[in-house]
Design an enzyme around this catalytic site. Structure first.
Site, PDB file in Angstrom:
ATOM      1  N   LYS A 101       0.855  -1.198   0.000  1.00  0.00           N
ATOM      2  CA  LYS A 101       0.000   0.000   0.000  1.00  0.00           C
ATOM      3  C   LYS A 101       0.885   1.239   0.000  1.00  0.00           C
ATOM      4  O   LYS A 101       2.018   1.194   0.476  1.00  0.00           O
ATOM      5  CB  LYS A 101      -0.886   0.019   1.254  1.00  0.00           C
ATOM      6  CG  LYS A 101      -2.098   0.924   1.146  1.00  0.00           C
ATOM      7  CD  LYS A 101      -3.257   0.222   0.452  1.00  0.00           C
ATOM      8  CE  LYS A 101      -4.429   1.126   0.186  1.00  0.00           C
ATOM      9  NZ  LYS A 101      -5.600   0.346  -0.281  1.00  0.00           N
ATOM     10  N   ASP A 140      -7.139   4.376  -4.540  1.00  0.00           N
ATOM     11  CA  ASP A 140      -7.750   4.225  -3.213  1.00  0.00           C
ATOM     12  C   ASP A 140      -8.383   5.594  -2.927  1.00  0.00           C
ATOM     13  O   ASP A 140      -8.598   6.382  -3.869  1.00  0.00           O
ATOM     14  CB  ASP A 140      -6.701   3.840  -2.154  1.00  0.00           C
ATOM     15  CG  ASP A 140      -7.341   3.367  -0.837  1.00  0.00           C
ATOM     16  OD1 ASP A 140      -7.823   2.233  -0.793  1.00  0.00           O
ATOM     17  OD2 ASP A 140      -7.391   4.148   0.136  1.00  0.00           O
TER      18      ASP A 140
HETATM   19  P1  NDP Z   1     -13.030   7.782  -2.827  1.00  0.00           P
HETATM   20  O1  NDP Z   1     -11.974   8.779  -2.590  1.00  0.00           O
HETATM   21  O2  NDP Z   1     -13.534   7.568  -4.203  1.00  0.00           O
HETATM   22  O3  NDP Z   1     -14.276   8.043  -1.900  1.00  0.00           O
HETATM   23  C1  NDP Z   1     -14.149   8.104  -0.512  1.00  0.00           C
HETATM   24  C2  NDP Z   1     -15.477   8.473   0.095  1.00  0.00           C
HETATM   25  O4  NDP Z   1     -15.402   8.362   1.505  1.00  0.00           O
HETATM   26  C3  NDP Z   1     -15.874   9.900  -0.190  1.00  0.00           C
HETATM   27  O5  NDP Z   1     -17.265   9.999  -0.198  1.00  0.00           O
HETATM   28  C4  NDP Z   1     -15.261  10.635   0.994  1.00  0.00           C
HETATM   29  O6  NDP Z   1     -15.882  11.883   1.265  1.00  0.00           O
HETATM   30  C5  NDP Z   1     -15.513   9.649   2.114  1.00  0.00           C
HETATM   31  N1  NDP Z   1     -14.470   9.799   3.127  1.00  0.00           N
HETATM   32  C6  NDP Z   1     -13.137   9.657   2.956  1.00  0.00           C
HETATM   33  N2  NDP Z   1     -12.465   9.898   4.090  1.00  0.00           N
HETATM   34  C7  NDP Z   1     -13.409  10.212   4.990  1.00  0.00           C
HETATM   35  C8  NDP Z   1     -13.351  10.565   6.347  1.00  0.00           C
HETATM   36  N3  NDP Z   1     -12.176  10.637   7.005  1.00  0.00           N
HETATM   37  N4  NDP Z   1     -14.536  10.803   6.980  1.00  0.00           N
HETATM   38  C9  NDP Z   1     -15.721  10.725   6.313  1.00  0.00           C
HETATM   39  N5  NDP Z   1     -15.825  10.410   5.020  1.00  0.00           N
HETATM   40  C10 NDP Z   1     -14.699  10.154   4.374  1.00  0.00           C
HETATM   41  O7  NDP Z   1     -12.432   6.413  -2.241  1.00  0.00           O
HETATM   42  P2  NDP Z   1     -12.911   4.923  -2.513  1.00  0.00           P
HETATM   43  O8  NDP Z   1     -14.372   4.868  -2.725  1.00  0.00           O
HETATM   44  O9  NDP Z   1     -12.016   4.350  -3.517  1.00  0.00           O
HETATM   45  O10 NDP Z   1     -12.533   4.238  -1.123  1.00  0.00           O
HETATM   46  C11 NDP Z   1     -13.455   4.111  -0.043  1.00  0.00           C
HETATM   47  C12 NDP Z   1     -13.001   3.004   0.889  1.00  0.00           C
HETATM   48  O11 NDP Z   1     -12.946   1.765   0.177  1.00  0.00           O
HETATM   49  C13 NDP Z   1     -11.611   3.178   1.508  1.00  0.00           C
HETATM   50  O12 NDP Z   1     -11.594   2.580   2.773  1.00  0.00           O
HETATM   51  C14 NDP Z   1     -10.731   2.365   0.566  1.00  0.00           C
HETATM   52  O13 NDP Z   1      -9.533   1.945   1.184  1.00  0.00           O
HETATM   53  C15 NDP Z   1     -11.649   1.188   0.277  1.00  0.00           C
HETATM   54  N6  NDP Z   1     -11.390   0.399  -0.920  1.00  0.00           N
HETATM   55  C16 NDP Z   1     -11.297   0.974  -2.149  1.00  0.00           C
HETATM   56  C17 NDP Z   1     -11.098   0.192  -3.260  1.00  0.00           C
HETATM   57  C18 NDP Z   1     -11.065   0.759  -4.638  1.00  0.00           C
HETATM   58  O14 NDP Z   1     -10.965  -0.024  -5.589  1.00  0.00           O
HETATM   59  N7  NDP Z   1     -11.181   2.059  -4.836  1.00  0.00           N
HETATM   60  C19 NDP Z   1     -10.922  -1.258  -3.153  1.00  0.00           C
HETATM   61  C20 NDP Z   1     -11.108  -1.776  -1.828  1.00  0.00           C
HETATM   62  C21 NDP Z   1     -11.317  -0.953  -0.763  1.00  0.00           C
HETATM   63  P3  NDP Z   1     -15.146  13.214   0.768  1.00  0.00           P
HETATM   64  O15 NDP Z   1     -15.209  13.188  -0.711  1.00  0.00           O
HETATM   65  O16 NDP Z   1     -15.896  14.321   1.391  1.00  0.00           O
HETATM   66  O17 NDP Z   1     -13.737  13.115   1.289  1.00  0.00           O
HETATM   67  O1  2IT Z   2      -7.944  -1.482  -0.816  1.00  0.00           O
HETATM   68  C1  2IT Z   2      -7.875  -1.964  -1.970  1.00  0.00           C
HETATM   69  O2  2IT Z   2      -7.992  -3.184  -2.172  1.00  0.00           O
HETATM   70  C2  2IT Z   2      -7.681  -1.047  -3.101  1.00  0.00           C
HETATM   71  N1  2IT Z   2      -7.640   0.162  -2.887  1.00  0.00           N
HETATM   72  C3  2IT Z   2      -7.519  -1.584  -4.478  1.00  0.00           C
HETATM   73  C4  2IT Z   2      -6.104  -2.069  -4.711  1.00  0.00           C
HETATM   74  C5  2IT Z   2      -5.775  -2.475  -6.118  1.00  0.00           C
HETATM   75  O3  2IT Z   2      -4.597  -2.785  -6.324  1.00  0.00           O
HETATM   76  O4  2IT Z   2      -6.645  -2.504  -7.004  1.00  0.00           O
END
Ligand code: NDP
Ligand code: 2IT
Length: 444
Positions: A126, A166
């Site tokens: 990561k 992420d």
């Molecule tokens: P994005 O940046 O696309 O979206 C994040 C969302 O969560 C936004 O709505 C954001 O609001 C909100 N958010 C972020 N930080 C905070 C906080 N501290 N308090 C409240 N709201 C918050 O990220 P992703 O959708 O990609 O990721 C979301 C989660 O999923 C994370 O935990 C990530 O690690 C996990 N994840 C992502 C993957 C991926 O493929 N993208 C895969 C597996 C897991 P705002 O815009 O206002 O900051």
């Molecule tokens: O938390 C996660 O699994 C991710 N943000 C996606 C990682 C990836 O390599 O696609």
């Protein structure tokens, strides 16, 4: 003192200022007790757990860039290469002001087991930075991404370490990082996933985490003779994971009532309008306060609150520790059936325990959100064969991966007498493959 307790004590002592990392290690090691106890002498002799909880290596670097006013800004960049027993390091890059080494280590540690659970050959890693893309111009984001990649490019490669998106890192950021890597290294190769479709990206990667979350939730409910169709759901977040979780939930006949961002949340009794959400978040990069313009019947509230809304299914898709014990009590009191984590570690340890003790079906993030990284591995396969698969092919692979993953964690839990405890099942099933590969490769 048992070997597990000894290692927990040592990790706690050595990482006392990294609470999220300790939380993740504690959960995994507690789950692994039955497996470790069955092999205690060998694991201890080989310092298996000490090697598991210490990253193979970690990088911390300066990221200087020039803002639109001509001022030099300096952020800190990180990449933690945690475990390469079963494949090249794989894991996203988080860009958020809260990022520090402890957060990146917790995410990298989780990624080891998640990636193992996908059944695909990817190790755990990561990275990230405390840079905040919010409110920055495209040029500023580009300047940051180029500077970040100038340093990161020394440590990554398609058979070495393959970053992805992420929080805060989406298609735009991946594009700028890919361009800079290519310029520095002079290689057009699959060094990042989540790329644009015209330069080596995979169809369905954008949707994969959210879709995968719903595929595994559907599979779990089906195996308990519950139909997801007709159910209501509450979702937190409104980013990549949340948007496509809501889209797939609706396609499967469920109704999602909420979404949130870091400033507030919306309740839409008619079901969240996904196209509106995409326009607000993906196109305009705006706040959820805009949502009411699209849906006058909806309510906007400042702060945190989605877990108060009564629903059958809860899907935390924002960030770590966003669902605490009070939220868990509210969900249980409101009759929730299932909680599936789209985000990484969104439920606190206390809340997780409470949900499981109250008979809620609880799918931990390392299983439930593995569809994103699994599809990243499919993107790597497509890059290697220099071909692009159809949306249907990627999506059907994803469906199979998530269904198989569910049955693997369910079986692992049953094998050790923890039927229905998917936290234990996921940690054990993820660990088994990694430990087997570590043992085969000797003391490295
Ligand atoms: P994005 O940046 O696309 O979206 C994040 C969302 O969560 C936004 O709505 C954001 O609001 C909100 N958010 C972020 N930080 C905070 C906080 N501290 N308090 C409240 N709201 C918050 O990220 P992703 O959708 O990609 O990721 C979301 C989660 O999923 C994370 O935990 C990530 O690690 C996990 N994840 C992502 C993957 C991926 O493929 N993208 C895969 C597996 C897991 P705002 O815009 O206002 O900051
Ligand atoms: O938390 C996660 O699994 C991710 N943000 C996606 C990682 C990836 O390599 O696609």
């Amino acid at each position: 003192m048992s070997y597990v307790d000894e290692v927990i004590e040592r990790v706690t002592r050595e990482n006392s200022n990294e609470p999220e990392f300790l939380q993740a290690v504690n959960e995994v090691l507690e789950s692994l007790r039955p497996v470790i106890e069955a092999n205690e002498a060998k694991f201890k002799r080989d310092a298996l757990l000490e090697r598991l909880v210490n990253p193979e290596r970690q990088f911390k670097f300066r990221v200087p860039w020039v803002d639109d006013k001509g001022n030099v800004q300096v952020n800190t960049g990180y990449r933690v290469q945690f475990n390469s027993a079963i494949g090249p390091y794989k894991g996203g890059i988080r860009l958020h002001p809260s990022v520090n080494i402890g957060i990146i280590k917790f995410l990298g540690f989780e990624q080891i087991f998640k990636n193992s659970l996908t059944g695909l050959p990817i190790g755990g890693g990561k990275g990230g930075s405390d840079f905040d893309p919010k409110g920055k111009s495209d040029r500023e984001v580009m300047a940051f991404c180029q500077s970040f990649m100038t340093e990161l490019s020394k440590y990554i490669g398609p058979d070495q370490d393959v970053p992805a998106g992420d929080i805060g890192t989406g298609a735009r950021e991946i594009g700028y990082m890919f361009g800079q890597y290519k310029r520095i290294r002079g290689q057009f190769e699959g060094v990042l996933t989540g790329k644009g479709l015209n330069y080596g990206g995979s169809l369905a990667r954008t949707e994969a985490t959210g879709y995968g979350l719903l595929y595994i939730t559907e599979e779990m409910l089906k195996s308990h003779n519950i139909d997801i169709s007709g159910k209501t759901a509450v979702v937190s977040g409104s980013g990549n994971v949340a948007i496509y979780a809501i889209e797939k939930a609706h396609q499967l006949g469920a109704k999602v009532l909420t979404a949130s961002d870091s400033t507030g949340w919306v309740y839409d009794p008619d079901g969240i309008d996904v196209e509106a959400l995409k326009e607000i978040k993906e196109v305009n990069r705006a706040r959820l306060t805009e949502y009411k313009k699209y849906r006058p019947n909806s309510e906007y509230h400042e702060g945190k609150g989605v877990w108060q809304i009564k629903a059958d299914i809860a899907l935390p898709c924002a960030t770590q520790n966003e669902l605490d014990i009070e939220d868990a009590k509210t969900l249980v009191a409101n009759g929730v059936i299932a909680v599936a984590e789209g985000a990484n570690m969104p439920t606190t340890e206390e809340a997780t325990k409470y949900l499981i003790e109250n008979g809620i079906f609880f799918l931990p993030g390392k299983a439930a959100n593995a569809g994103g990284v699994a599809t990243s591995a499919l993107e790597m396969s497509q890059n290697s064969e220099r071909r692009s698969w159809s949306f249907e092919k990627v999506d059907s692979n994803l469906q199979n991966i998530m269904a198989t993953l569910y049955h693997n964690i369910d079986d692992a839990a049953k094998r050790y007498g923890f039927e229905g405890n998917y936290v234990v099942g996921a940690n054990i099933a993820g660990f088994e493959k990694v430990v087997d590969a570590m043992n085969a490769q000797g003391i490295v």
